[in-house]
Scaffold this active site. Structure first.
Site, mmCIF file in Angstrom:
data_model
loop_
_atom_site.group_PDB
_atom_site.id
_atom_site.type_symbol
_atom_site.label_atom_id
_atom_site.label_comp_id
_atom_site.label_asym_id
_atom_site.label_seq_id
_atom_site.Cartn_x
_atom_site.Cartn_y
_atom_site.Cartn_z
ATOM 1 N N LYS A 1 0.831 -1.205 0.000
ATOM 2 C CA LYS A 1 0.000 0.000 0.000
ATOM 3 C C LYS A 1 0.865 1.254 0.000
ATOM 4 O O LYS A 1 0.582 2.218 -0.712
ATOM 5 C CB LYS A 1 -0.921 0.030 1.220
ATOM 6 C CG LYS A 1 -2.096 -0.900 1.160
ATOM 7 C CD LYS A 1 -2.972 -0.676 2.382
ATOM 8 C CE LYS A 1 -4.124 -1.634 2.450
ATOM 9 N NZ LYS A 1 -4.957 -1.397 3.645
ATOM 10 N N ASP B 1 -8.803 1.827 4.806
ATOM 11 C CA ASP B 1 -9.252 0.450 4.957
ATOM 12 C C ASP B 1 -9.931 0.099 3.646
ATOM 13 O O ASP B 1 -10.583 0.951 3.027
ATOM 14 C CB ASP B 1 -10.196 0.273 6.144
ATOM 15 C CG ASP B 1 -10.307 -1.195 6.562
ATOM 16 O OD1 ASP B 1 -9.313 -1.934 6.463
ATOM 17 O OD2 ASP B 1 -11.398 -1.609 6.984
ATOM 18 N N GLY C 1 -3.296 -9.302 -2.318
ATOM 19 C CA GLY C 1 -4.674 -9.522 -1.901
ATOM 20 C C GLY C 1 -5.459 -10.311 -2.935
ATOM 21 O O GLY C 1 -5.012 -11.343 -3.432
ATOM 22 N N TYR C 2 -6.624 -9.796 -3.287
ATOM 23 C CA TYR C 2 -7.528 -10.465 -4.221
ATOM 24 C C TYR C 2 -7.264 -10.083 -5.677
ATOM 25 O O TYR C 2 -8.036 -10.457 -6.560
ATOM 26 C CB TYR C 2 -8.985 -10.127 -3.866
ATOM 27 C CG TYR C 2 -9.422 -10.645 -2.513
ATOM 28 C CD1 TYR C 2 -9.977 -11.913 -2.381
ATOM 29 C CD2 TYR C 2 -9.282 -9.858 -1.374
ATOM 30 C CE1 TYR C 2 -10.388 -12.392 -1.140
ATOM 31 C CE2 TYR C 2 -9.692 -10.329 -0.126
ATOM 32 C CZ TYR C 2 -10.234 -11.590 -0.023
ATOM 33 O OH TYR C 2 -10.637 -12.059 1.212
ATOM 34 N N ASP C 3 -6.190 -9.358 -5.947
ATOM 35 C CA ASP C 3 -5.911 -8.869 -7.304
ATOM 36 C C ASP C 3 -5.955 -9.956 -8.382
ATOM 37 O O ASP C 3 -6.457 -9.704 -9.480
ATOM 38 C CB ASP C 3 -4.567 -8.132 -7.364
ATOM 39 C CG ASP C 3 -4.620 -6.765 -6.692
ATOM 40 O OD1 ASP C 3 -5.713 -6.343 -6.245
ATOM 41 O OD2 ASP C 3 -3.562 -6.110 -6.627
#
Length: 191
Positions: A12, A68, A149-151
């Site tokens: 991030k 978030d 992550g969910y990429d």
């Protein structure tokens, strides 16, 4: 101007650093010697972002922003949502989370989903929030090796590839975090 980005997620930090104007010095939690887990105990994505920004301001004295993000899947009534990072358990494992999500979507009529990022900015005693949303769908298999992550299983609307198949510049242009960060930057530039 210097602002703390309240996250331990180096992915991030890298994404946001590439978007922040050069006149703003972005500090990480490590830079301010914050090595503790910042609380995330709220029931909403917005609540967690506010809680984290407020915690850093109160305990470390720095102006700060926190984000978030959650993946909201229509066929799962918005899950995993605020629990996206811990969907498959407290170990916060991306592969486990994706595997469980794909399993839970078996035989569902729709795979529509959206990523939602909320950024909370605690600056000069005021709290502002900025929301970015990217709509798309969950693929049936993992594709690509970029991102996190969910990429690998999220394909944004209008594209024929997942976030994990895109370079960082393209993802930031269309993605949820990039949209929220752009709203943050616009706000900071207007001051």
């Amino acid at each position: 101007m210097q602002i703390v980005f309240a996250t331990n997620n180096l992915n991030k930090v890298k994404e946001v650093q590439s978007l922040i104007p050069s006149h703003i010095k972005l500090l990480s939690l490590k830079d301010i010697e914050c090595f503790e887990d910042v609380p995330e105990t709220q029931p909403t994505i917005e609540g967690n972002a506010k809680q984290k920004a407020n915690y850093i301001k109160q305990h470390y004295g720095y102006d700060c922003f926190a984000d978030d993000t959650g993946l909201e899947v229509e066929a799962l009534d918005g899950a995993p949502g605020v629990f996206s990072a811990r969907y498959a358990g407290p170990q916060r494992n991306d592969q486990d989370n994706m595997d469980l999500l794909l399993k839970n979507l078996n035989n569902k009529p729709t795979r529509d989903a959206q990523f939602k990022t909320v950024i909370a900015l605690e600056l000069d005693g005021k709290l502002n929030t900025f929301t970015g949303i990217c709509k798309g769908e969950i693929t049936s298999t993992k594709q690509g090796n970029q991102g996190f992550g969910y990429d690998p299983i999220f394909k944004p609307n209008g594209f024929d590839k997942t976030f994990a198949q895109m370079d960082l510049t393209q993802k930031n242009t269309i993605g949820h975090r990039g949209k929220a960060v752009q709203l943050l930057i616009d706000f900071l530039n207007s001051m």
